[in-house]
Design a protein around this motif. Sequence first.
Motif, PDB file in Angstrom:
ATOM      1  N   GLY A  17      60.978  30.077  36.820  1.00 17.50           N
ATOM      2  CA  GLY A  17      60.898  29.615  35.437  1.00 17.50           C
ATOM      3  C   GLY A  17      59.480  29.402  34.951  1.00 17.50           C
ATOM      4  O   GLY A  17      59.243  28.597  34.042  1.00 17.50           O
ATOM      5  N   ILE A  18      58.513  30.121  35.546  1.00 19.04           N
ATOM      6  CA  ILE A  18      57.112  29.977  35.136  1.00 19.04           C
ATOM      7  C   ILE A  18      56.888  30.783  33.856  1.00 19.04           C
ATOM      8  O   ILE A  18      57.067  32.006  33.837  1.00 19.04           O
ATOM      9  N   GLY A  19      56.474  30.093  32.799  1.00 22.59           N
ATOM     10  CA  GLY A  19      56.325  30.746  31.502  1.00 22.59           C
ATOM     11  C   GLY A  19      54.970  31.370  31.261  1.00 22.59           C
ATOM     12  O   GLY A  19      54.809  32.180  30.350  1.00 22.59           O
ATOM     13  N   LEU A  20      53.972  31.010  32.060  1.00 20.20           N
ATOM     14  CA  LEU A  20      52.624  31.544  31.892  1.00 20.20           C
ATOM     15  C   LEU A  20      52.315  32.485  33.048  1.00 20.20           C
ATOM     16  O   LEU A  20      52.308  32.063  34.214  1.00 20.20           O
ATOM     17  N   SER A  21      52.069  33.745  32.748  1.00 19.21           N
ATOM     18  CA  SER A  21      51.757  34.701  33.808  1.00 19.21           C
ATOM     19  C   SER A  21      51.043  35.910  33.236  1.00 19.21           C
ATOM     20  O   SER A  21      51.212  36.242  32.058  1.00 19.21           O
ATOM     21  N   GLN A  22      50.234  36.554  34.078  1.00 20.57           N
ATOM     22  CA  GLN A  22      49.604  37.825  33.734  1.00 20.57           C
ATOM     23  C   GLN A  22      49.584  38.687  34.992  1.00 20.57           C
ATOM     24  O   GLN A  22      49.205  38.206  36.068  1.00 20.57           O
ATOM     25  N   PHE A  23      49.974  39.945  34.846  1.00 16.06           N
ATOM     26  CA  PHE A  23      50.069  40.853  35.985  1.00 16.06           C
ATOM     27  C   PHE A  23      49.183  42.073  35.752  1.00 16.06           C
ATOM     28  O   PHE A  23      48.899  42.457  34.618  1.00 16.06           O
ATOM     29  N   GLY A  24      48.744  42.697  36.836  1.00 15.55           N
ATOM     30  CA  GLY A  24      47.898  43.882  36.737  1.00 15.55           C
ATOM     31  C   GLY A  24      46.548  43.576  36.106  1.00 15.55           C
ATOM     32  O   GLY A  24      45.967  44.421  35.422  1.00 15.55           O
ATOM     33  N   VAL A  25      46.026  42.395  36.365  1.00 16.28           N
ATOM     34  CA  VAL A  25      44.798  41.932  35.715  1.00 16.28           C
ATOM     35  C   VAL A  25      43.568  42.518  36.400  1.00 16.28           C
ATOM     36  O   VAL A  25      43.471  42.510  37.640  1.00 16.28           O
ATOM     37  N   LYS A  26      42.612  42.987  35.616  1.00 18.15           N
ATOM     38  CA  LYS A  26      41.342  43.487  36.146  1.00 18.15           C
ATOM     39  C   LYS A  26      40.206  42.464  35.955  1.00 18.15           C
ATOM     40  O   LYS A  26      39.340  42.337  36.802  1.00 18.15           O
ATOM     41  N   ASP A  27      40.235  41.759  34.838  1.00 17.27           N
ATOM     42  CA  ASP A  27      39.206  40.757  34.540  1.00 17.27           C
ATOM     43  C   ASP A  27      39.842  39.373  34.621  1.00 17.27           C
ATOM     44  O   ASP A  27      40.450  38.895  33.666  1.00 17.27           O
TER      45      ASP A  27
END
Length: 428
Positions: A321-331
């Motif tokens: 239930g984590i609402g904050l996420s970013q995937f495939g991040v380079k920076d």
Amino acid sequence: MTDKPSVVIVIPARYGSTRLPGKPLADIAGKPMIQHVHERALQVAGVDQVLVATDDERVASAVVAFGGRAVMTDPEHPSGTDRLAEVMRQVPAEIYVNLQGDEPLVRPQDIQKLVEGMLHDDSVAVGTLCHVIDADEALNPNTVKVVLADNGDALYFSRSPIPYPREAVEASYLKHVGVYAYRKQVLQQYAGLPQPMMERAEKLEQLRLMAAGLKIRAFLVEPTGPGVDTPECLERVRAIMQGEVFTEAVPTLADIRLVITDVDGVLTDGGLFYDATGECMKRFHVRDGLGMKLLEENGVRVAVLSGRDSATLRTRVADLGIGLSQFGVKDKAAACRELMALAGVQAEQTACIGDDSIDLPAFGVCGLSYAVADAPAYVKQAATAVLQTEGGKGAFRELADAILEAQGRQDVVSSAQGYSSVMSKMAQ
């Protein structure tokens, strides 16, 4: 030939500040703060009168004591503009400058530029100030940004970073400085203007004026000194005005409101396994998942940040239930700043956990940074502290427990009664 319009500077000074009660009377270099603002306002040429608008007799008495004029106003005003409208009914003028009473470092030449701009162009209904800021500050929702037309008229004010840098395109940002100059006619109609959706959403009263079609001209100045909102702000301003060096307080776990965690090497042991279909499988630790939920239920947001992207990872994050996420991040530095903005927190309220070189940019933009126990030596050296637990073996839970203890909520992990208060919402 008509006479020059009369100009009055009004300094609102409420005694009952929530974060710093009595702040107009706070001592700075032997004078109450309101006196410093008043003295700087007196240096603005072309102004007919400077006065303090207050709702408290203690402030009024202090103003009279240093030779100023105080006007008593209703303590129930919903905004500073409403308070200014009441002053207008007592003190006649053509232009009213609203100069905040918690800005003892205000530069007289900036107010001069605002006044002259209003006098030069009578088509401008409202004037204000702005200055250039960097991309980091633009992500702070407490910093109000403005975008301008070529002639300096404001197009919009927002707590969000505007313009938005889509596809990593470089953007420049302007911070709105909350000093206003109003023509009499604007104040006369202000109370009758409807409150638009965008004002309610952003909590910015100047958007009411824009929605009504009134022109707001923003004059560009050099970056301004800090105002006084909190006890720490007061100490910073005292140090500046007395020529001393102010040392920023180091963030502690008690300050943390957001934890950003890497995945591979932190939530997992870094091992990658592929099934017959080519799907990547990872081994997560259940105690980390419970630690995330415990933080979320106790007012600390959790964000997952990964250089990889996979269905497995997205499924695990969704399960928690984590609402904050970013995937495939380079920076990762830019991604951390964006996550802070989404969570409505500042860098000093943010901690991050990493395990390798790719996480070092995140360490640099977060107030606190933690390396797992099996991270390389150079990563450990760059972190604020090193955890005792290896990645994939409960490292996140170690930090979560430490945060809960620092914030006085160790009962939710150390006692059955404390855990029962949140157990209905828990998942591993």
